[in-house]
Scaffold this motif. Structure first.
Motif, PDB file in Angstrom:
ATOM      1  N   VAL A 125       0.828  -1.202   0.000  1.00 47.14           N
ATOM      2  CA  VAL A 125       0.000   0.000   0.000  1.00 47.14           C
ATOM      3  C   VAL A 125       0.868   1.260   0.000  1.00 47.14           C
ATOM      4  CG1 VAL A 125      -1.822   1.253   1.208  1.00 47.14           C
ATOM      5  CG2 VAL A 125      -1.844  -1.233   1.167  1.00 47.14           C
ATOM      6  N   VAL A 156      -3.621  -2.693   7.040  1.00 45.35           N
ATOM      7  CA  VAL A 156      -3.567  -1.944   5.778  1.00 45.35           C
ATOM      8  C   VAL A 156      -4.880  -1.252   5.433  1.00 45.35           C
ATOM      9  CG1 VAL A 156      -1.828  -3.523   4.860  1.00 45.35           C
ATOM     10  CG2 VAL A 156      -4.225  -3.951   4.382  1.00 45.35           C
ATOM     11  N   LEU A 160      -5.267   1.917   2.864  1.00 45.52           N
ATOM     12  CA  LEU A 160      -5.964   1.750   1.596  1.00 45.52           C
ATOM     13  C   LEU A 160      -7.038   2.825   1.414  1.00 45.52           C
ATOM     14  CD1 LEU A 160      -6.419  -2.109   1.255  1.00 45.52           C
ATOM     15  CD2 LEU A 160      -5.328  -0.602  -0.407  1.00 45.52           C
TER      16      LEU A 160
END
Length: 329
Positions: A125, A156, A160
């Motif tokens: 990411v 994450v 994101l």
């Protein structure tokens, strides 16, 4: 800076001219539209990329991709070229993973994407450019709290959301509940049950693969205790995926710790399209075990680790049967 489109054109050319795939099959393997596959192949021809032999690191990676795809019955495989990083090729994996994820988001064919967590996925990411994906939803596939009830630093989901503008849903529960009964209570709680139901609807699961080792992510992050690691090793576990543990021959082990994991059961995971990312020579055994399980649809791996896997004897796999006739996405 490597031209991403040129690299993709080289991959398309390799699959079309060397591997003998049709343009439609090339599009499926590279997660792009058929019209783009046509343009990439045309570009490769126009810019003189086509020779009697396809040369260079990308060609070597493509050969490894084809070998692993065939050996383990995968829908697709992407091998990141060696960047000389040594034992842990995090940057190579992150770049390849970010390229894959960006292409998936640009295609927009998945409304809900489930994601795991860990160092590699977090690095993926970080390498992603801002890629608008409004209207999409990301959802955690596993609880995001450690034994100390601190937020997982390698989660994450929020990263994101920042990079894509998409909605993101976290499971605010421990990775492993204290007991099977506690897990049942947690997963029925208002809000948590809704997030878990959303995860079941995901059409793509993007996950990491862990190794069972004192230096592995599970122990270092405080998700499991040292005595639990001893029990896992005694049971023959050598790999983990979303809180489930695998023996070297690819069998999912029926363990009490797995039953406490705040993730989908293995039988539910088999109903989903799973793409895993992982690499490093220390993870060869773990990667091979999960590949043999037949759970994976796609794999993103580094060149050195891919070479180690392809030089091994194939061993028992179940992916050939499970994935037969499925297209790569």
């Amino acid at each position: 800076m490597v031209d991403g489109e040129a690299s993709l054109a080289t991959r398309a050319a390799w699959l079309y001219f060397a591997a003998g795939l049709t343009q439609s099959e090339v599009a499926d393997r590279l997660n792009i539209q058929s019209t783009k596959a046509h343009r990439l192949i045309a570009r490769a021809s126009r810019e003189g990329m086509i020779r009697v032999f396809v040369e260079g690191p990308v060609a070597e990676c493509m050969a490894l991709e084809n070998t692993l795809t065939e050996r383990y019955g995968l829908g697709f495989c992407r091998v990141a070229p060696d960047l000389g990083e040594g034992d842990w090729p995090l940057k190579a994996l992150a770049l390849e993973g970010a390229s894959f994820l960006r292409q998936i988001l640009e295609r927009g064919e998945h409304n809900i994407i489930g994601v795991g967590h860990g160092r590699t996925l977090a690095a993926v990411v970080e390498q992603m450019p801002q890629t608008p994906a409004r209207g999409m939803q990301f959802v955690s596939l596993l609880g995001g709290l450690t034994r100390k009830f601190a937020a997982n630093p390698f989660d994450v989901i929020h990263r994101l959301a920042e990079r894509t503008g998409a909605e993101a849903y976290l499971l605010p529960v421990p990775v492993f509940a204290n007991s099977v009964a506690d897990r049942a209570v947690l997963m029925k709680q208002y809000g948590i049950a809704d997030v878990f139901a959303l995860a079941r609807q995901a059409s793509l699961l993007f996950v990491g693969i862990g190794q069972i080792h004192p230096d592995g992510f599970l122990v270092s992050s405080g998700m499991i205790k040292p005595d639990e690691l001893v029990e896992l090793k005694r049971a023959g576990a050598c790999a983990d995926l979303l809180g489930h543990f695998f023996s070297a021959d690819g069998k999912v082990l029926d363990l009490e710790l797995s039953a406490r994991a705040t993730s989908m059961a293995p039988e539910d995971l088999r109903k989903h399209r799973i793409v895993a990312i992982g690499g490093g020579l220390a993870k060869v055994t773990a990667l091979r075990a999960v590949l043999r399980s037949g759970l994976l649809h796609g794999l993103i791996i580094d060149e050195a680790t891919a070479q180690a896997l392809t030089t091994d004897k194939p061993g028992a796999t179940s992916g050939k049967t499970k994935n037969k006739g499925r297209k790569g996405k």
